[in-house]
Design a protein around this motif. Sequence first.
Motif, PDB file in Angstrom:
ATOM      1  N   PRO A  11       0.666  -1.372  -0.377  1.00 36.16           N
ATOM      2  CA  PRO A  11      -0.016   0.411  -0.101  1.00 36.16           C
ATOM      3  C   PRO A  11       0.542   1.249   0.180  1.00 36.16           C
ATOM      4  CG  PRO A  11       0.025  -1.005   2.375  1.00 36.16           C
ATOM      5  CD  PRO A  11       0.532  -1.891   1.178  1.00 36.16           C
ATOM      6  N   ASP A  12       2.041   1.012   0.628  1.00 40.34           N
ATOM      7  CA  ASP A  12       2.843   2.222   0.313  1.00 40.34           C
ATOM      8  C   ASP A  12       3.862   2.960  -0.875  1.00 40.34           C
ATOM      9  OD1 ASP A  12       3.154   2.531   3.078  1.00 40.34           O
ATOM     10  OD2 ASP A  12       3.944   1.164   3.789  1.00 40.34           O
ATOM     11  N   ILE A  13       3.620   1.897  -2.079  1.00 41.93           N
ATOM     12  CA  ILE A  13       3.910   2.593  -3.885  1.00 41.93           C
ATOM     13  C   ILE A  13       3.064   2.013  -4.030  1.00 41.93           C
ATOM     14  CG2 ILE A  13       5.506   1.210  -5.255  1.00 41.93           C
ATOM     15  CD1 ILE A  13       7.426   0.157  -3.334  1.00 41.93           C
ATOM     16  N   HIS A  14       2.869   3.121  -4.967  1.00 39.36           N
ATOM     17  CA  HIS A  14       1.379   3.435  -6.048  1.00 39.36           C
ATOM     18  C   HIS A  14       2.076   3.535  -7.453  1.00 39.36           C
ATOM     19  CE1 HIS A  14      -2.177   4.930  -7.898  1.00 39.36           C
ATOM     20  NE2 HIS A  14      -2.017   6.045  -8.391  1.00 39.36           N
ATOM     21  N   VAL A  15       1.447   2.875  -8.326  1.00 40.27           N
ATOM     22  CA  VAL A  15       1.973   2.885  -9.606  1.00 40.27           C
ATOM     23  C   VAL A  15       0.720   3.284 -10.107  1.00 40.27           C
ATOM     24  CG1 VAL A  15       2.219   1.401 -11.069  1.00 40.27           C
ATOM     25  CG2 VAL A  15       3.026   1.023  -9.155  1.00 40.27           C
ATOM     26  N   SER A  16       0.932   3.832 -11.506  1.00 42.68           N
ATOM     27  CA  SER A  16       0.310   4.392 -12.371  1.00 42.68           C
ATOM     28  C   SER A  16       0.171   3.774 -13.517  1.00 42.68           C
ATOM     29  CB  SER A  16       0.277   5.987 -12.640  1.00 42.68           C
ATOM     30  OG  SER A  16       0.493   6.819 -11.528  1.00 42.68           O
ATOM     31  N   LYS A  17      -1.555   3.571 -14.218  1.00 41.24           N
ATOM     32  CA  LYS A  17      -1.346   3.640 -14.896  1.00 41.24           C
ATOM     33  C   LYS A  17      -1.036   4.509 -16.830  1.00 41.24           C
ATOM     34  CE  LYS A  17      -4.689  -0.239 -14.695  1.00 41.24           C
ATOM     35  NZ  LYS A  17      -4.512  -1.382 -15.084  1.00 41.24           N
ATOM     36  N   SER A  18      -0.953   4.022 -18.263  1.00 47.28           N
ATOM     37  CA  SER A  18      -0.464   4.641 -18.972  1.00 47.28           C
ATOM     38  C   SER A  18       0.448   5.738 -18.123  1.00 47.28           C
ATOM     39  CB  SER A  18      -2.192   5.722 -18.920  1.00 47.28           C
ATOM     40  OG  SER A  18      -2.963   4.572 -20.320  1.00 47.28           O
ATOM     41  N   SER A  19       1.314   5.213 -17.659  1.00 52.25           N
ATOM     42  CA  SER A  19       2.759   6.308 -17.616  1.00 52.25           C
ATOM     43  C   SER A  19       3.882   5.209 -18.191  1.00 52.25           C
ATOM     44  CB  SER A  19       2.570   5.756 -15.642  1.00 52.25           C
ATOM     45  OG  SER A  19       1.515   6.576 -15.763  1.00 52.25           O
ATOM     46  N   LEU A  20       4.949   5.605 -18.343  1.00 54.49           N
ATOM     47  CA  LEU A  20       6.088   4.931 -18.343  1.00 54.49           C
ATOM     48  C   LEU A  20       7.068   5.055 -17.001  1.00 54.49           C
ATOM     49  CD1 LEU A  20       8.545   4.027 -20.630  1.00 54.49           C
ATOM     50  CD2 LEU A  20       8.948   6.025 -20.788  1.00 54.49           C
ATOM     51  N   TYR A  21       7.607   4.291 -16.869  1.00 53.79           N
ATOM     52  CA  TYR A  21       8.473   4.429 -15.617  1.00 53.79           C
ATOM     53  C   TYR A  21       9.766   4.257 -16.342  1.00 53.79           C
ATOM     54  CZ  TYR A  21       4.424   4.454 -12.305  1.00 53.79           C
ATOM     55  OH  TYR A  21       3.626   5.044 -11.891  1.00 53.79           O
ATOM     56  N   VAL A  22      10.688   4.818 -15.866  1.00 52.71           N
ATOM     57  CA  VAL A  22      12.409   4.612 -15.767  1.00 52.71           C
ATOM     58  C   VAL A  22      12.855   3.520 -14.830  1.00 52.71           C
ATOM     59  CG1 VAL A  22      14.597   5.664 -16.693  1.00 52.71           C
ATOM     60  CG2 VAL A  22      11.984   6.807 -17.699  1.00 52.71           C
ATOM     61  N   VAL A  23      13.257   2.866 -14.590  1.00 52.07           N
ATOM     62  CA  VAL A  23      13.599   2.313 -13.373  1.00 52.07           C
ATOM     63  C   VAL A  23      15.503   1.972 -13.455  1.00 52.07           C
ATOM     64  CG1 VAL A  23      12.844  -0.069 -11.930  1.00 52.07           C
ATOM     65  CG2 VAL A  23      11.152   0.820 -13.737  1.00 52.07           C
ATOM     66  N   ALA A  24      16.033   2.550 -13.158  1.00 54.44           N
ATOM     67  CA  ALA A  24      16.965   2.317 -12.342  1.00 54.44           C
ATOM     68  C   ALA A  24      17.849   0.901 -12.025  1.00 54.44           C
ATOM     69  CB  ALA A  24      17.903   3.229 -11.390  1.00 54.44           C
ATOM     70  N   THR A  25      18.466   0.083 -11.613  1.00 52.19           N
ATOM     71  CA  THR A  25      18.951  -1.492 -11.683  1.00 52.19           C
ATOM     72  C   THR A  25      20.464  -1.320 -10.910  1.00 52.19           C
ATOM     73  OG1 THR A  25      19.035  -2.179 -13.806  1.00 52.19           O
ATOM     74  CG2 THR A  25      16.134  -2.901 -12.901  1.00 52.19           C
ATOM     75  N   PRO A  26      20.731  -1.724 -10.220  1.00 47.52           N
ATOM     76  CA  PRO A  26      21.789  -2.467  -9.690  1.00 47.52           C
ATOM     77  C   PRO A  26      23.053  -2.532 -10.486  1.00 47.52           C
ATOM     78  CG  PRO A  26      20.628  -3.782  -8.511  1.00 47.52           C
ATOM     79  CD  PRO A  26      19.677  -3.507  -9.714  1.00 47.52           C
ATOM     80  N   ILE A  27      24.061  -1.886 -10.498  1.00 49.09           N
ATOM     81  CA  ILE A  27      25.205  -1.516 -10.794  1.00 49.09           C
ATOM     82  C   ILE A  27      26.140  -2.991 -11.411  1.00 49.09           C
ATOM     83  CG2 ILE A  27      25.483   1.023 -11.652  1.00 49.09           C
ATOM     84  CD1 ILE A  27      27.617   1.191 -10.056  1.00 49.09           C
ATOM     85  N   GLY A  28      25.929  -3.491 -10.331  1.00 50.33           N
ATOM     86  CA  GLY A  28      26.300  -5.199 -10.053  1.00 50.33           C
ATOM     87  C   GLY A  28      25.975  -5.992  -9.028  1.00 50.33           C
ATOM     88  N   ASN A  29      25.588  -5.102  -6.939  1.00 50.96           N
ATOM     89  CA  ASN A  29      25.330  -5.933  -6.840  1.00 50.96           C
ATOM     90  C   ASN A  29      23.950  -5.764  -6.118  1.00 50.96           C
ATOM     91  OD1 ASN A  29      24.626  -6.533  -3.814  1.00 50.96           O
ATOM     92  ND2 ASN A  29      26.873  -5.732  -3.194  1.00 50.96           N
ATOM     93  N   TRP A  30      23.302  -6.647  -6.050  1.00 47.26           N
ATOM     94  CA  TRP A  30      22.174  -6.996  -6.021  1.00 47.26           C
ATOM     95  C   TRP A  30      21.146  -6.486  -5.108  1.00 47.26           C
ATOM     96  CZ3 TRP A  30      20.641  -8.619 -10.811  1.00 47.26           C
ATOM     97  CH2 TRP A  30      21.739  -9.648 -12.167  1.00 47.26           C
TER      98      TRP A  30
END
Length: 296
Positions: A11-30
């Motif tokens: 419930p603390d994380i809201h995700v909107s429809k019709s949206s592009l999410y630019v998501v950063a991911t780890p550069i080496g460490n999971w």
Amino acid sequence: MGKEKFGVHNPDIHVSKSSLYVVATPIGNWGDMTARAIAVLNAADVIAAEDTRVTGQLLKQYGITTPMISVREHNERAMAEKLIARLAAGEIVAQVSDAGTPAVSDPGAVLAASVHAAGFKVIPIPGASALTTALSASGFSCAHSLFYGFLPPKTKQRCDELTRLKDSPYITVFYEAPHRIAECVADMSSIFGAEREAVLCRELTKTFETIRRGPLAELAEWIKNDPNQQKGESVVVVNAAPPAEKDEAAAHDQVLVPLVAELPVKQAVALAQAITGAPRNALYERALALKKAEQE
């Protein structure tokens, strides 16, 4: 780390429809994956990945089963149209690069620009970035920094760019590939000066991470003599040009300005060179600029 804790039911994380999410991911460490990034990737209808094989390994770590499509530099414009159609249908699109933050020396900018132009939301999900990671560990204190990214691969073009940046008053951050790091840092030492302080950050957040600070000449020699430092991706953070270089130019102006006001340019330059010992070409260019300003 499934959906119960981090996914769409959080419930603390809201995700909107019709949206592009630019998501950063780890550069080496999971372990550097954020809870919000996991939630968005779980909630998305499709993930636009630079390399689906690389991203597939990440998704497997977190039990994410969202389908992927490949969006790379060579097909980004064509895929943007298809993804915008999916946004128009109410879907959620998440974009990732192989590592770090999309569009920072990676594909991503074209898709984001297209989505903006089409009138849909572009929502960043911050996280790992080699740029900020290297800056934070550099120990350099400067109000401003310049992110250059990858230098040209050919020696002449690379040296031309370094010459252009030599007197920059900003900390400058470069990315470099393993097979070029030795010659790149050697060129930096030659052009920026052997004593200019820099930091080599190699394989950031990974098992064999290297962070070493020192004069460029010392770093160049170290990399040359240690083949391990020529493996993996590197970030080189170079300190700003020393203030003395700017003070020297100001000192030359103290001599040149009154001479230009009273004498022809050629004579003023000759006298200024005799007094300061500065290069004639630099003094001549500055004298012409001063004369032009005087006439305007």
